[in-house]
Design a protein around this motif. Structure first.
Motif, mmCIF file in Angstrom:
data_model
loop_
_atom_site.group_PDB
_atom_site.id
_atom_site.type_symbol
_atom_site.label_atom_id
_atom_site.label_comp_id
_atom_site.label_asym_id
_atom_site.label_seq_id
_atom_site.Cartn_x
_atom_site.Cartn_y
_atom_site.Cartn_z
ATOM 1 N N ARG B 56 27.446 8.629 -10.661
ATOM 2 C CA ARG B 56 27.016 7.299 -11.098
ATOM 3 C C ARG B 56 26.109 6.653 -10.051
ATOM 4 N NH1 ARG B 56 30.960 2.154 -12.663
ATOM 5 N NH2 ARG B 56 29.438 0.565 -12.092
ATOM 6 N N ILE B 57 26.496 6.747 -8.795
ATOM 7 C CA ILE B 57 25.709 6.126 -7.734
ATOM 8 C C ILE B 57 24.346 6.807 -7.606
ATOM 9 C CG2 ILE B 57 25.561 5.781 -5.215
ATOM 10 C CD1 ILE B 57 28.622 5.305 -5.264
ATOM 11 N N ILE B 58 24.350 8.121 -7.628
ATOM 12 C CA ILE B 58 23.091 8.851 -7.457
ATOM 13 C C ILE B 58 22.160 8.638 -8.661
ATOM 14 C CG2 ILE B 58 22.077 11.158 -7.188
ATOM 15 C CD1 ILE B 58 23.522 9.908 -4.680
ATOM 16 N N ASP B 59 22.729 8.589 -9.847
ATOM 17 C CA ASP B 59 21.912 8.296 -11.037
ATOM 18 C C ASP B 59 21.210 6.950 -10.889
ATOM 19 O OD1 ASP B 59 22.525 10.657 -12.197
ATOM 20 O OD2 ASP B 59 24.022 9.867 -13.606
ATOM 21 N N LYS B 60 21.963 6.010 -10.351
ATOM 22 C CA LYS B 60 21.408 4.666 -10.160
ATOM 23 C C LYS B 60 20.248 4.722 -9.148
ATOM 24 C CE LYS B 60 21.550 0.171 -10.539
ATOM 25 N NZ LYS B 60 21.420 -0.548 -11.814
ATOM 26 N N VAL B 61 20.468 5.433 -8.061
ATOM 27 C CA VAL B 61 19.425 5.549 -7.041
ATOM 28 C C VAL B 61 18.178 6.190 -7.654
ATOM 29 C CG1 VAL B 61 18.764 6.658 -4.860
ATOM 30 C CG2 VAL B 61 21.053 5.667 -5.114
ATOM 31 N N ARG B 62 18.394 7.250 -8.402
ATOM 32 C CA ARG B 62 17.278 7.955 -9.027
ATOM 33 C C ARG B 62 16.495 7.011 -9.949
ATOM 34 N NH1 ARG B 62 20.074 12.134 -11.158
ATOM 35 N NH2 ARG B 62 19.933 13.401 -9.275
ATOM 36 N N ALA B 63 17.244 6.249 -10.746
ATOM 37 C CA ALA B 63 16.617 5.319 -11.682
ATOM 38 C C ALA B 63 15.842 4.230 -10.946
ATOM 39 C CB ALA B 63 17.685 4.710 -12.588
ATOM 40 N N GLU B 64 16.440 3.737 -9.858
ATOM 41 C CA GLU B 64 15.785 2.657 -9.110
ATOM 42 C C GLU B 64 14.526 3.150 -8.410
ATOM 43 O OE1 GLU B 64 16.386 -0.790 -8.747
ATOM 44 O OE2 GLU B 64 17.481 -0.287 -10.574
ATOM 45 N N ILE B 65 14.587 4.384 -7.894
ATOM 46 C CA ILE B 65 13.400 4.951 -7.240
ATOM 47 C C ILE B 65 12.272 5.069 -8.266
ATOM 48 C CG2 ILE B 65 12.426 7.080 -6.260
ATOM 49 C CD1 ILE B 65 15.048 7.470 -4.738
ATOM 50 N N LYS B 66 12.633 5.513 -9.446
ATOM 51 C CA LYS B 66 11.650 5.698 -10.509
ATOM 52 C C LYS B 66 11.069 4.343 -10.944
ATOM 53 C CE LYS B 66 11.158 8.422 -14.706
ATOM 54 N NZ LYS B 66 11.876 8.951 -15.880
#
Lengths: 446, 302
Positions: B56-66
């Motif tokens: 969940r945390i990494i998905d969020k990071v990925r989404a925010e970077i994008k």
């Protein structure tokens, strides 16, 4: 584990999509390895160990022929299970005995891992093997820890040595060894205080105790529920005093116990014993293959079978079996079965060992522990004639039986339905095979 | 010492672990790519967050970077922090109600530190001027009663106890009436450790709670699960199953200062709705503090 279900079922679902394929492909393996990785992490297996493990399994799986008897999913599970078993060590560990004839066993571990209980359990188990053990508490930190060991030792019928007014653990250890020699004991089990490995002064205390008592066995006691830190804990204790093995506790819980794999893999130290219950007798030798199945959520079939063999009176079973073959299964036989089953311990414990019966299923199943005693009471309230010829059971007889057994007519009816179903199944079994145990499952009121 | 320092001191090791990992992963690069995210996900799992929370945390990071185009270390850290706080929710400390009997029942599996927590809690409330009574409802474990009595003696608090092996329900009955008669502010009930998959023991716990509620209808009753922070993913199962057997008012995370990396707080928060109310950050009684998400998360990153 409840969150993700057992690995077996998850792999099976992937395998379902592979039906008809004769060979496991690269992408199938990749998907399965992801599932394996998740399952092992949920079981608290150390991350480094998981990585190494997945690489090994994936190498073994690629190109593996799909045999006729196994689905690809089952085959992967088989490979995983075999790899895991070999990783857990080939043989069960044994407690060492010092050649001098005087063996010192030192127990250490984090707070709350179960050292004091293990000390008493180990004492009892050694006593039952003809040894003369003494337990010594050198825990000067937790209030009443020494008293706890003393009480348990009395219960176990094992000698104990405590010195609650003394505040120096090393001194108590020294005095304890002297006392044990004086009392002509051949084994001393030293129960140390729980400590965090980052606590320097406590680790120093442990080293000093170790240098005073010269243990033949230095066993780390580990809670089966411990998380990713297990390896660091084991390494830190090993670096401090050089542990010779470990004991895993609370395996009667539903934790997968992935730490067992991690510690063995990362330190090479064997698991010597496991704690499996609250009673002092509840300590067992460790079997790597069973632990592998547990970590994977495949259930502990072997333990179940062993329990069955151990407690099931085979001559009675054979009698019943013979009658099954003659299509003469009666209520008396059913009663005998119930009696044998109730000797095997709480049903809940047995169910947990059946593959696919993880925590989740167990919760839904909600075993009625009283079902068997109730059924036994009903059959015992019948006359010998009724037991031989159930067709005699009309409404008034059923009423009498219900009153006699303290149940209701509905309970009696339910039992009779069960009996008829079991009888039917017995007939089929009788035709099919002649060596299998009859009626397992259906007749239990589950 | 402020609450932030308390957490930072207690979680010293954890802090080093996560922030060092991040720095190491980002070393020489300055921006996060997919491989580094994967590695950081593993770091989180190694801290016992469980794979669900880590993903969940990494998905969020990925989404925010994008979404924002930022991928520097600072940016990533701030996204992770925000997501962790989101998982933990607001601070929900448990405060006593004045002019009323407050009953606290401590539950948990074996060896999590219930008796020690009862003792520390007793001192904490006595220091704030409350009249506290302890109930030794662990009648199973050898010397558990003596251990609690030791805490009572140390704090000068009364301990209601029967013999080892007696009915814990009877102890609770007596303790509740003693607390009412003596106009105590707080009654802390220490119960025996029980594995959540043992049906009979869970029923025994339900009985303890039932007697308490029946005998003290006007009291404020809080049922807390004591969880050892070194526990792995089984902590989530414990919380879920205890919460089904009784409605938990909170979780107390003990031994957070020792070998624990703290990720289990996130796992429990993400997968149950039970608030984490207190944390054990050391040996001393004052090290049992209210759990506060912000200092906790901040301390993970230095």
């Amino acid at each position: 584990m409840a969150i993700l279900g057992s690995l077996t079922s998850r792999l099976s679902s992937i395998a379902g999509r592979m039906r008809g394929k004769s060979r496991v492909t690269e992408s199938d393996i990749k998907e399965m390895m992801r599932e394996i990785r998740l399952a092992l992490l949920e079981a608290d297996v150390n991350l480094e160990v998981v990585k190494g493990f997945v690489d090994e399994v994936s190498a073994k799986c690629s190109g593996a022929e799909v045999t006729a008897s196994l689905t690809p999913g089952q085959q992967v599970v088989k490979i995983v299970n075999e790899t895991l078993t070999s990783m857990l060590g080939a043989t069960a560990g044994k407690i060492a005995v010092s050649p001098s004839g005087f063996t010192v066993i030192l127990l250490c571990g984090l707070q709350g891992s179960g050292k004091t209980t293990v000390a008493a359990k180990l004492g009892l188990s050694l006593k039952n093997k003809g040894k003369k053990p003494m337990v010594v508490s050198v825990d000067v930190h937790r209030p009443a820890a020494a008293r706890q060991l003393e009480i348990l030792a009395i219960k176990a019928g094992v000698q104990s040595f405590i010195k609650p007014e003394e505040t120096d653990a090393v001194e108590i250890a020294r005095l304890g060894i002297d006392r044990a020699r004086y009392m002509l004991c051949d084994t001393v089990i030293i129960d140390t205080a729980g400590r965090a490995t980052i606590d320097r002064s406590m680790m120093r205390e442990l080293r000093e105790i170790n240098n005073t008592v010269y243990p033949a066995e230095k066993l780390l006691v580990v809670d089966a529920m411990i998380g990713q830190e297990a390896v660091n804990v084991a390494k830190a204790f090993d670096e401090s005093i050089g542990i010779s093995g470990f004991i895993m506790t609370k395996l009667d819980g539903d934790a997968r116990g992935g730490a067992a794999l991690s510690i063995f893999k990362m330190t090479g130290k064997p698991i010597k014993m496991i704690g499996v219950g609250e009673k002092l007798e509840d300590i067992e030798e460790f079997h790597p293959d069973r632990m592998a199945s547990r970590i994977l959520g495949m259930g502990d079939v072997l333990t179940l079978i062993e329990k069955t063999v151990e407690r099931y009176d085979s001559s009675k079973a054979k009698d019943a079996m013979d009658r099954v073959n003659l299509n003469k299964f009666t209520l008396d036989d059913m009663l005998t079965q119930f009696e044998e089953v109730s000797k095997m311990g709480p049903l809940e414990n047995l169910l947990g060992m059946i593959p696919g019966m993880g925590a989740k299923q167990m919760k839904n199943a909600s075993v009625d522990e009283k079902a068997i005693p109730r059924s036994m009471a009903i059959i015992r309230s019948m006359t010998a004639k009724e037991r031989k010829n159930p067709s005699l059971l009309n409404a008034s007889r059923r009423k009498r039986i219900a009153a006699g057994s303290g149940t209701s007519v509905q309970d009696v009816n339910r039992l009779m339905n069960q009996f008829e179903q079991t009888q039917k199944m017995m007939k089929q079994f009788g035709k099919m095979s002649k060596g299998r145990m009859p009626g397992f499952g259906k007749g239990f009121g589950l | 010492m402020g609450i932030f320092d308390r957490f930072r001191d207690g979680l010293g090791k954890t802090r080093k672990f996560i922030s060092e990992s991040i720095t190491r992963i980002a070393a020489g690069m300055g921006s996060f790519d997919e491989e580094m995210l994967d590695e950081f996900e593993m770091t989180l799992v190694s801290a016992d967050t469980g794979s669900v929370v880590a993903m969940r945390i990494i998905d969020k990071v990925r989404a925010e970077i994008k979404r924002s185009g930022g991928s520097g270390q600072e940016f990533v850290v701030s996204v992770i922090k925000t997501e962790m706080l989101d998982i933990l929710g607001p601070a929900r400390p448990y405060s006593l109600e004045d002019n009323k009997l407050n009953i606290i029942i401590l539950a948990g599996v074996n060896g999590t530190g219930k008796t020690t927590t009862a003792g520390k809690m007793c001192l904490r409330y006595m220091r704030s001027g409350k009249k506290v009574i302890l109930a030794a409802a662990d009648t199973f474990r050898a010397a558990a009663i003596e251990q609690l009595k030791h805490w009572g003696d140390l704090n000068g608090a009364q301990v209601i106890a029967h013999e080892t092996g007696s009915d814990p329900g009877a102890v609770v009955y007596d303790a509740v009436h003693a607390a009412i008669n003596r106009k105590a502010d707080v009654l802390i009930i220490d119960t025996a450790g029980r594995l959540h998959n043992k049906k009979n023991l869970m029923e025994e716990f339900a009985k303890i709670e039932r007697i308490t509620r029946r005998e003290a209808p006007d009291a404020r009753i809080g049922v807390f699960l004591v969880v050892d922070a070194t526990t792995g993913q089984n902590a989530v199962v414990q919380a879920k199953i205890f919460n089904e057997a009784t409605v938990l008012d909170g979780v107390i995370l003990t031994k957070l200062d020792s070998n624990a990396k703290g990720g289990i707080a996130l796992a429990v928060a993400a997968e149950t709705s039970i608030p984490i109310i207190m944390a054990g950050l050391g040996e001393r009684a004052e090290d049992l503090v209210d759990f506060e998400p912000e200092p906790f998360v901040d301390s993970l990153f230095g």
